[in-house]
Write a protein that holds these residues in place. Sequence first.
Motif, PDB file in Angstrom:
ATOM      1  N   ILE A  24     -31.871 -10.711  99.252  1.00  0.00           N
ATOM      2  CA  ILE A  24     -33.552 -10.673  98.405  1.00  0.00           C
ATOM      3  C   ILE A  24     -33.925 -10.014  97.555  1.00  0.00           C
ATOM      4  O   ILE A  24     -34.479 -10.580  96.787  1.00  0.00           O
ATOM      5  CB  ILE A  24     -34.109  -9.639 100.147  1.00  0.00           C
ATOM      6  N   ALA A  25     -33.039  -8.883  97.196  1.00  0.00           N
ATOM      7  CA  ALA A  25     -33.089  -7.896  95.956  1.00  0.00           C
ATOM      8  C   ALA A  25     -32.646  -9.644  94.792  1.00  0.00           C
ATOM      9  O   ALA A  25     -33.714  -9.485  93.897  1.00  0.00           O
ATOM     10  CB  ALA A  25     -31.610  -7.170  96.378  1.00  0.00           C
ATOM     11  N   ASN A  26     -31.671 -10.329  95.232  1.00  0.00           N
ATOM     12  CA  ASN A  26     -31.352 -11.386  94.083  1.00  0.00           C
ATOM     13  C   ASN A  26     -32.596 -12.168  94.088  1.00  0.00           C
ATOM     14  O   ASN A  26     -32.861 -12.201  92.939  1.00  0.00           O
ATOM     15  CB  ASN A  26     -30.175 -11.906  94.736  1.00  0.00           C
ATOM     16  N   LEU A  27     -33.316 -12.453  95.064  1.00  0.00           N
ATOM     17  CA  LEU A  27     -34.212 -13.663  95.020  1.00  0.00           C
ATOM     18  C   LEU A  27     -35.877 -13.065  93.895  1.00  0.00           C
ATOM     19  O   LEU A  27     -36.227 -13.380  93.317  1.00  0.00           O
ATOM     20  CB  LEU A  27     -35.221 -13.125  96.853  1.00  0.00           C
ATOM     21  N   SER A  28     -35.891 -11.258  94.466  1.00  0.00           N
ATOM     22  CA  SER A  28     -37.343 -10.928  93.600  1.00  0.00           C
ATOM     23  C   SER A  28     -36.008 -10.734  92.260  1.00  0.00           C
ATOM     24  O   SER A  28     -37.196 -11.265  91.782  1.00  0.00           O
ATOM     25  CB  SER A  28     -37.139  -9.349  94.020  1.00  0.00           C
ATOM     26  N   GLU A  29     -35.445 -10.620  91.966  1.00  0.00           N
ATOM     27  CA  GLU A  29     -34.983 -10.928  90.446  1.00  0.00           C
ATOM     28  C   GLU A  29     -35.213 -12.242  89.352  1.00  0.00           C
ATOM     29  O   GLU A  29     -35.198 -11.918  88.208  1.00  0.00           O
ATOM     30  CB  GLU A  29     -33.221 -10.552  90.348  1.00  0.00           C
ATOM     31  N   ARG A  30     -34.950 -12.794  90.675  1.00  0.00           N
ATOM     32  CA  ARG A  30     -35.234 -15.187  89.501  1.00  0.00           C
ATOM     33  C   ARG A  30     -36.783 -14.688  89.974  1.00  0.00           C
ATOM     34  O   ARG A  30     -36.794 -16.391  89.316  1.00  0.00           O
ATOM     35  CB  ARG A  30     -34.566 -15.761  91.472  1.00  0.00           C
ATOM     36  N   THR A 162     -33.498 -16.010 106.016  1.00  0.00           N
ATOM     37  CA  THR A 162     -34.109 -14.557 105.766  1.00  0.00           C
ATOM     38  C   THR A 162     -34.812 -14.626 104.418  1.00  0.00           C
ATOM     39  O   THR A 162     -35.836 -14.697 104.356  1.00  0.00           O
ATOM     40  CB  THR A 162     -32.823 -13.848 105.837  1.00  0.00           C
ATOM     41  N   ALA A 163     -34.140 -15.065 103.284  1.00  0.00           N
ATOM     42  CA  ALA A 163     -34.644 -15.513 101.922  1.00  0.00           C
ATOM     43  C   ALA A 163     -35.718 -16.698 102.094  1.00  0.00           C
ATOM     44  O   ALA A 163     -36.750 -16.432 101.768  1.00  0.00           O
ATOM     45  CB  ALA A 163     -33.403 -15.985 100.802  1.00  0.00           C
ATOM     46  N   THR A 164     -35.954 -17.483 102.910  1.00  0.00           N
ATOM     47  CA  THR A 164     -36.965 -18.628 102.526  1.00  0.00           C
ATOM     48  C   THR A 164     -38.044 -18.326 103.292  1.00  0.00           C
ATOM     49  O   THR A 164     -38.938 -17.685 103.049  1.00  0.00           O
ATOM     50  CB  THR A 164     -36.358 -19.920 103.719  1.00  0.00           C
ATOM     51  N   LEU A 165     -37.835 -17.420 104.607  1.00  0.00           N
ATOM     52  CA  LEU A 165     -38.882 -16.530 105.190  1.00  0.00           C
ATOM     53  C   LEU A 165     -39.352 -15.445 103.846  1.00  0.00           C
ATOM     54  O   LEU A 165     -40.527 -15.365 103.620  1.00  0.00           O
ATOM     55  CB  LEU A 165     -38.427 -16.170 106.404  1.00  0.00           C
ATOM     56  N   VAL A 166     -38.860 -15.138 103.801  1.00  0.00           N
ATOM     57  CA  VAL A 166     -39.150 -13.886 102.107  1.00  0.00           C
ATOM     58  C   VAL A 166     -39.747 -14.790 101.165  1.00  0.00           C
ATOM     59  O   VAL A 166     -41.210 -13.930 100.819  1.00  0.00           O
ATOM     60  CB  VAL A 166     -38.031 -13.093 101.459  1.00  0.00           C
ATOM     61  N   MET A 167     -39.272 -15.473 100.467  1.00  0.00           N
ATOM     62  CA  MET A 167     -40.467 -16.326  99.518  1.00  0.00           C
ATOM     63  C   MET A 167     -41.592 -16.621 100.179  1.00  0.00           C
ATOM     64  O   MET A 167     -42.143 -16.749  99.225  1.00  0.00           O
ATOM     65  CB  MET A 167     -39.211 -17.948  99.004  1.00  0.00           C
ATOM     66  N   GLY A 168     -41.176 -17.061 101.323  1.00  0.00           N
ATOM     67  CA  GLY A 168     -42.104 -17.651 101.803  1.00  0.00           C
ATOM     68  C   GLY A 168     -43.658 -16.135 101.842  1.00  0.00           C
ATOM     69  O   GLY A 168     -45.005 -17.022 102.208  1.00  0.00           O
ATOM     70  N   ASP A 169     -43.217 -15.380 102.950  1.00  0.00           N
ATOM     71  CA  ASP A 169     -44.224 -14.132 102.273  1.00  0.00           C
ATOM     72  C   ASP A 169     -44.695 -14.004 101.582  1.00  0.00           C
ATOM     73  O   ASP A 169     -46.169 -13.313 101.289  1.00  0.00           O
ATOM     74  CB  ASP A 169     -43.766 -13.758 103.269  1.00  0.00           C
ATOM     75  N   ALA A 170     -44.278 -14.302 100.482  1.00  0.00           N
ATOM     76  CA  ALA A 170     -43.812 -13.727  99.018  1.00  0.00           C
ATOM     77  C   ALA A 170     -45.545 -15.018  98.572  1.00  0.00           C
ATOM     78  O   ALA A 170     -46.044 -14.429  98.102  1.00  0.00           O
ATOM     79  CB  ALA A 170     -42.965 -13.723  97.988  1.00  0.00           C
ATOM     80  N   LEU A 171     -45.064 -16.180  98.599  1.00  0.00           N
ATOM     81  CA  LEU A 171     -46.365 -17.122  98.643  1.00  0.00           C
ATOM     82  C   LEU A 171     -47.764 -16.649  99.240  1.00  0.00           C
ATOM     83  O   LEU A 171     -48.483 -16.894  98.383  1.00  0.00           O
ATOM     84  CB  LEU A 171     -45.659 -18.198  98.597  1.00  0.00           C
TER      85      LEU A 171
END
Length: 326
Positions: A24-30, A162-171
């Motif tokens: 998730i931390a890596n996702l934020s950086e991208r 998990t990464a997909t779900l977090v990206m969806g929540d971010a959107l």
Amino acid sequence: MNTQTQMNYIDSAKRVIEIETQAIANLSERLNDDFITACDILFACQGKVVVCGMGKSGHIGNKIAATLASTGTPAFFMHPGEANHGDLGMLGKGDVLLAISNSGETNELVNLLPVVKRLGIPVVAMTNSASSSLGQHADVILDISVEKEACSLGLAPTTSTTATLVMGDALAVALLDQKGFTSDDFALSHPGGSLGRKLLLKVRDIMLTGSDIPLIELNASVADALLEISKKGLGMTGVLDTDGTLTGVFTDGDLRRILDARIDVHSATVESVMTKGGKTTTAEQLAVEALNLMETHKISALMVTDNEHKPVGAFNMHMLLKAGVL
């Protein structure tokens, strides 16, 4: 169960949490201009956001669609397998397709893309491969790649979902903020939920009215006040001035005080022992705000008054509990 087995459980759990936390931390950086473009496309959508994914991506997609819909972005989930057999008709002009595939090569999803593009429907892709079939057909790509799955075999979708779900929540939350979506808007889309009840319910929806309101005249005896309290069952009664305005309240707490003082309840008037003034609320106040008032002042019942300070209702904590506000 021996101690070593218990420790193995804990070690496995910690490893999963550490791997997924790092992902998730890596996702934020991208997050970059692609995320902004995706938000712009979804924000400009005049129809519905149609979320599509197969297998575990489908389960996550279903949740993302639900989150979008409940936060001000109309959305629903379309199963790609069913879409290939008629459900593609769910898509129409003005819609946006949010397509989810970790590999970007899910057959059922990829088969839909030529038709989707022919309809002129924008495609926002969530995938780990920009060069995949999905990536090449997409208007914008959200990178959901992860270094490894948390599954010790490296096979079961864990970190990736998990990464997909977090990206969806971010959107969803980015769109919510941009649209100025409020708690009242949220409540209107959740009228049956406890949060909806807290945000929508007003005092007028739960209060007792008319002859059910506990009321007593200013010159009445304490004994009369006790009869009114017992009859109406709110643990208190309002006290009326000669012009019908509320001048005070007499509560169970007042009763305890006069009993401690050994005051004769038959001879004493309620005017001499009541709580003068007392806290009140209005019929249009949110029930949850009235609850906050009661908790702040440590009272269990409230009188409801109009603009002329005349009583129009009454309620207590039990009624708030029954209404689902507590």
